[in-house]
Design a protein around this motif. Structure first.
Motif, PDB file in Angstrom:
ATOM      1  N   UNK A   1       0.910  -1.295  -0.202  1.00 58.25           N
ATOM      2  CA  UNK A   1      -0.014  -0.042   0.090  1.00 58.25           C
ATOM      3  C   UNK A   1       0.835   1.352  -0.050  1.00 58.25           C
ATOM      4  N   UNK A   2       2.190   1.262  -0.660  1.00 60.68           N
ATOM      5  CA  UNK A   2       3.181   2.293  -0.543  1.00 60.68           C
ATOM      6  C   UNK A   2       2.373   3.615  -0.972  1.00 60.68           C
ATOM      7  N   UNK A   3       2.248   4.646  -0.059  1.00 62.06           N
ATOM      8  CA  UNK A   3       1.788   5.950  -0.384  1.00 62.06           C
ATOM      9  C   UNK A   3       2.824   7.076  -0.412  1.00 62.06           C
ATOM     10  N   UNK A   4       4.239   6.567  -0.651  1.00 61.97           N
ATOM     11  CA  UNK A   4       5.308   7.493  -0.562  1.00 61.97           C
ATOM     12  C   UNK A   4       5.537   8.213  -1.870  1.00 61.97           C
ATOM     13  N   UNK A   5       5.068   7.655  -2.957  1.00 58.16           N
ATOM     14  CA  UNK A   5       5.143   8.242  -4.413  1.00 58.16           C
ATOM     15  C   UNK A   5       3.892   8.353  -5.218  1.00 58.16           C
ATOM     16  N   UNK A   6       3.843   9.212  -5.799  1.00 58.19           N
ATOM     17  CA  UNK A   6       2.727   9.436  -6.903  1.00 58.19           C
ATOM     18  C   UNK A   6       3.186   8.999  -8.484  1.00 58.19           C
ATOM     19  N   UNK A   7       4.303   8.618  -8.639  1.00 64.22           N
ATOM     20  CA  UNK A   7       4.577   8.105  -9.731  1.00 64.22           C
ATOM     21  C   UNK A   7       4.003   6.682 -10.157  1.00 64.22           C
ATOM     22  N   UNK A   8       3.182   6.469 -11.276  1.00 65.67           N
ATOM     23  CA  UNK A   8       2.300   5.420 -11.478  1.00 65.67           C
ATOM     24  C   UNK A   8       3.366   4.114 -11.453  1.00 65.67           C
ATOM     25  N   UNK A   9       4.531   4.443 -12.172  1.00 58.94           N
ATOM     26  CA  UNK A   9       5.504   3.195 -12.495  1.00 58.94           C
ATOM     27  C   UNK A   9       5.910   2.766 -10.981  1.00 58.94           C
ATOM     28  N   UNK A  10       6.222   3.563 -10.057  1.00 55.17           N
ATOM     29  CA  UNK A  10       6.770   3.194  -8.778  1.00 55.17           C
ATOM     30  C   UNK A  10       5.726   2.840  -7.742  1.00 55.17           C
TER      31      UNK A  10
ATOM     32  N   UNK B   1       3.120   1.196  -5.132  1.00 51.18           N
ATOM     33  CA  UNK B   1       2.655  -0.043  -4.659  1.00 51.18           C
ATOM     34  C   UNK B   1       4.048  -0.772  -4.536  1.00 51.18           C
ATOM     35  N   UNK B   2       3.957  -1.962  -4.743  1.00 49.08           N
ATOM     36  CA  UNK B   2       5.173  -2.942  -4.460  1.00 49.08           C
ATOM     37  C   UNK B   2       5.971  -3.032  -5.814  1.00 49.08           C
ATOM     38  N   UNK B   3       5.767  -2.487  -7.037  1.00 49.54           N
ATOM     39  CA  UNK B   3       6.353  -2.261  -8.184  1.00 49.54           C
ATOM     40  C   UNK B   3       7.448  -1.572  -8.328  1.00 49.54           C
ATOM     41  N   UNK B   4       7.776  -0.682  -7.033  1.00 52.09           N
ATOM     42  CA  UNK B   4       8.972  -0.070  -7.237  1.00 52.09           C
ATOM     43  C   UNK B   4       9.346   0.291  -5.815  1.00 52.09           C
ATOM     44  N   UNK B   5      10.673   0.781  -5.932  1.00 53.36           N
ATOM     45  CA  UNK B   5      10.952   1.120  -4.180  1.00 53.36           C
ATOM     46  C   UNK B   5      10.427   2.043  -3.432  1.00 53.36           C
ATOM     47  N   UNK B   6       9.810   2.971  -4.080  1.00 54.72           N
ATOM     48  CA  UNK B   6       9.216   4.100  -3.364  1.00 54.72           C
ATOM     49  C   UNK B   6       9.850   5.158  -2.628  1.00 54.72           C
ATOM     50  N   UNK B   7       9.273   6.137  -2.135  1.00 55.11           N
ATOM     51  CA  UNK B   7      10.110   6.972  -1.404  1.00 55.11           C
ATOM     52  C   UNK B   7      11.062   7.934  -2.360  1.00 55.11           C
ATOM     53  N   UNK B   8      12.264   8.030  -2.015  1.00 55.30           N
ATOM     54  CA  UNK B   8      13.123   9.101  -2.896  1.00 55.30           C
ATOM     55  C   UNK B   8      13.537   8.421  -4.281  1.00 55.30           C
TER      56      UNK B   8
END
Length: 485
Positions: free
Chosen positions: A164-173, A175-182
Motif C-alpha cells: 500500500x505504498x503511499x510515498x510516491x505518486x509516480x504510477x510506475x513506482x 505499490x510494490x512495483x517500485x522502491x518508493x520514497x526517494x
C-alpha cells in the motif's frame, strides 16, 4: 485390419512398449515438475513460505506463557515470534519480486512475480492463519498478538515499496512495483500503459480491503460476551478487541469514503457491514453487560471491568470524532480550511470526508449516531457514570445484538441496532439533565443547574482512570469539534 490399439500390444513387435494414458500424464507431469524446479520464482516462493510456516508454527504451538517474565512480557515475546511474518509479508516479499524481475528480465515480469508472491504468501497463508488465531485461539494473549499484527501490517504496508505504498505518486513506482520514497523522484522512471496503471490501482484497493476486512473480522469475536468462561479472561480479550477496533475504525472509514468517491458502492458496503458490527460490539460491552448477565453479577463493579470500560470510552470518543462535522455550519471559508488542514495533519476523519450519494452509508445516519454518542459522553463526565437505563430497553438491545452473527432481516439494520444501544444511554442522561435544568428554573434562576445526586441511579460508576479519559475526550472534542459546543 490391425487397429492402433492392437499395434501397441502386437506380439510381432516385442520391443514396442504399450502406450497408455497414464504414461502420457506421467510424462507431462515430469516435464512440468522439471520446469517448476528450475523456475527462480518457485524457488523464491518456497523459501518465503518456509520462513512464514516456521514462524507461524512456533506461534501456534506457543503455550501462552512468557519463557522469561523478568526479561520480557508475554506480549513482547509473541510479537518477536511474529516479527518474521511481518517482515516477509510487508517488505521481503515485494523486494524479492522486484529482484527476480530485474535478475531475469527475459523470463519473469515484475507484475507476475509480485502478484504471485502476494497471492501465495499473504492472501493464502499469512492472513488466514492470523485471522483464525485472532478469532478462535484459546489463549487471550495470542489473540491479542494476532490483532496487534494486523495493526502492524497496516502500518508497514504503507511504507515505501510495500503493498500500500503511499510515498510516491509516480504510477510506475506505486505499490510494490517500485522502491518508493526517494527512488520515485529519480530520473528515468519507466512509463507504463494506462491499462496496467489501472490494474495496479485496483489491486492496491483490493489488498487494502482484504487487510482491513480481516482486521475487523478478527476483532469482532473478541467483543462477543462469554468468549471465555473466566470473567477476567473474557474482559481481557474484550479489551484487546476494543483497542483493535479503535485502531481500525478510521482506516476503514477512509477506505469506504474512497470507494464511494470512486462510485464503488458495493465495495464500500462490503466493509461497512462488519464495521457496524464492530461498533455495535464495543458499545454492547460498555452498556449491555448488566442485561446479559444471567447470574445477576455485574461485571462493571469488578476490577477486571475497569480496563474494558476505559477502552470503550476511548472508542466512544473516536466514534464522536468520526461521525461529526469539523466546522460549524456557515463557518467562514478560512476557518473551515484551517480546521481541515489541522485535521489532516492529525490523521483525522469527519463527515465532510464522506462523499454523498451512497444509498445506505449516509452522513445523516452516521451523524445521528455521533450526536447520541456525544450526549452519552457528556453524561459520563457530568454524572461520573452512566445513568440507569430502562432494563426493558437493555434486554431488547441485547436480544437483537448481531455480534457474532450477520445482520438479519425483519426491518433491522446496522444503524438501528447501534441506535438501540446508544440512544437509551443518551436519553437516560438527557432526562437527568432536563430535570436539573427544570429544578434550576424553579429556584428562580433560569441559568442555574441543580443536580440532586441522591435521586440519580447509576448503571455503573467510573473509576478515576475512566473518568479522566472521559474528561479528556470532551476537552479534545471542544477543540476539534466546536459544532457540539
Amino acid at each position: 485390419m490391425m487397429q492402433l490399439d492392437d499395434y501397441a500390444t502386437d506380439p510381432l513387435h516385442p520391443n514396442q512398449n504399450p502406450i497408455t494414458d497414464d504414461d502420457d500424464n506421467a510424462a507431462i507431469e515430469s516435464d512440468s515438475s522439471l520446469d517448476e524446479e528450475e523456475s527462480p520464482l518457485v524457488l523464491a516462493l518456497d523459501d518465503l513460505e518456509s520462513r512464514l510456516v516456521a514462524s507461524l508454527n512456533e506461534f501456534k504451538s506457543h503455550p501462552g506463557r512468557a519463557s522469561d517474565p523478568r526479561s520480557q512480557t508475554i506480549h513482547d515475546e509473541l510479537a518477536s515470534i511474529l516479527r518474521p511474518v511481518v517482515e516477509v509479508t510487508s517488505h521481503l516479499g515485494p523486494s524479492t519480486g522486484r529482484a527476480l524481475a530485474n535478475g531475469y528480465p527475459h523470463l519473469l515480469g515484475v507484475e507476475m512475480c509480485v502478484d504471485e508472491i502476494y497471492q501465495r504468501t499473504v492472501s493464502e497463508l499469512a492472513l488466514p492463519v492470523i485471522l483464525e488465531s485472532a478469532q478462535s485461539d484459546v489463549i487471550p494473549a495470542k489473540r491479542a498478538a494476532s490483532l496487534a499484527t494486523f495493526h502492524t501490517l497496516y502500518n508497514e504496508w504503507r511504507k515505501g515499496g510495500s503493498w500500500l505504498d503511499g510515498t510516491t505518486n509516480a504510477p510506475a513506482w506505486s505499490g510494490p512495483y517500485g522502491p518508493g520514497g526517494a527512488g520515485s523522484a529519480a530520473g528515468g522512471v519507466p512509463a507504463i500503459a494506462a491499462q496496467e496503471s489501472g490494474r495496479r490501482t485496483n489491486l492496491r484497493s483490493m489488498r487494502k480491503a482484504e487487510l482491513l476486512r480481516r482486521w475487523v473480522q478478527g476483532a469482532i469475536p473478541n467483543l462477543a460476551p462469554g468468549t471465555f468462561t473466566s470473567s477476567s479472561l473474557d474482559a481481557s480479550a474484550a479489551s484487546r478487541g476494543v483497542l483493535s477496533a479503535s485502531a481500525a475504525l478510521k482506516p476503514c472509514l477512509k477506505y469506504m469514503a474512497e470507494r464511494i468517491g470512486s462510485a464503488d458502492d458495493a465495495g464500500a458496503l462490503r466493509l461497512f457491514l462488519p464495521v457496524m458490527r464492530l461498533i455495535e460490539g464495543v458499545l454492547g460491552r460498555l452498556f449491555l453487560e448488566g442485561a446479559r448477565k444471567n447470574d445477576g453479577r455485574d461485571i462493571n463493579n469488578e476490577k477486571e471491568g475497569d480496563a474494558l470500560r476505559s477502552s470503550c470510552i476511548k472508542f466512544l470518543e473516536i466514534v464522536v470524532l468520526c461521525f461529526s462535522n469539523k466546522a460549524l455550519p456557515g463557518a467562514a471559508g478560512s476557518q473551515a480550511a484551517r480546521m481541515k488542514k489541522d485535521a489532516s495533519q492529525a490523521n483525522d476523519f469527519s463527515l465532510e470526508d464522506l462523499p454523498p450519494g451512497h444509498p445506505i452509508i449516509t452522513r445523516e445516519n452516521l451523524e445521528e449516531i455521533g450526536e447520541y454518542a456525544f450526549s452519552t459522553l457528556r453524561g459520563l463526565v457530568l454524572l461520573g457514570g452512566q445513568a440507569e437505563i430502562d432494563p426493558n430497553l437493555l434486554l431488547a438491545a441485547a436480544a437483537s445484538s448481531s455480534v457474532g452473527n450477520e445482520f438479519m432481516g425483519g426491518g433491522s439494520s446496522p444503524f438501528q441496532q447501534i441506535l438501540s444501544i446508544i440512544k437509551p444511554a443518551a436519553l437516560a442522561f438527557l432526562k437527568v439533565e432536563s430535570n436539573a435544568e427544570k429544578a434550576g428554573a424553579e429556584s428562580g434562576d433560569k441559568d442555574s443547574f441543580i443536580l440532586n445526586r441522591s435521586n440519580i441511579e447509576l448503571g455503573f460508576g467510573l473509576s478515576q482512570k475512566s473518568y479522566s479519559l472521559s474528561i479528556n475526550a470532551v476537552q479534545m472534542l471542544a477543540t476539534k469539534r466546536p459544532v457540539f459546543f
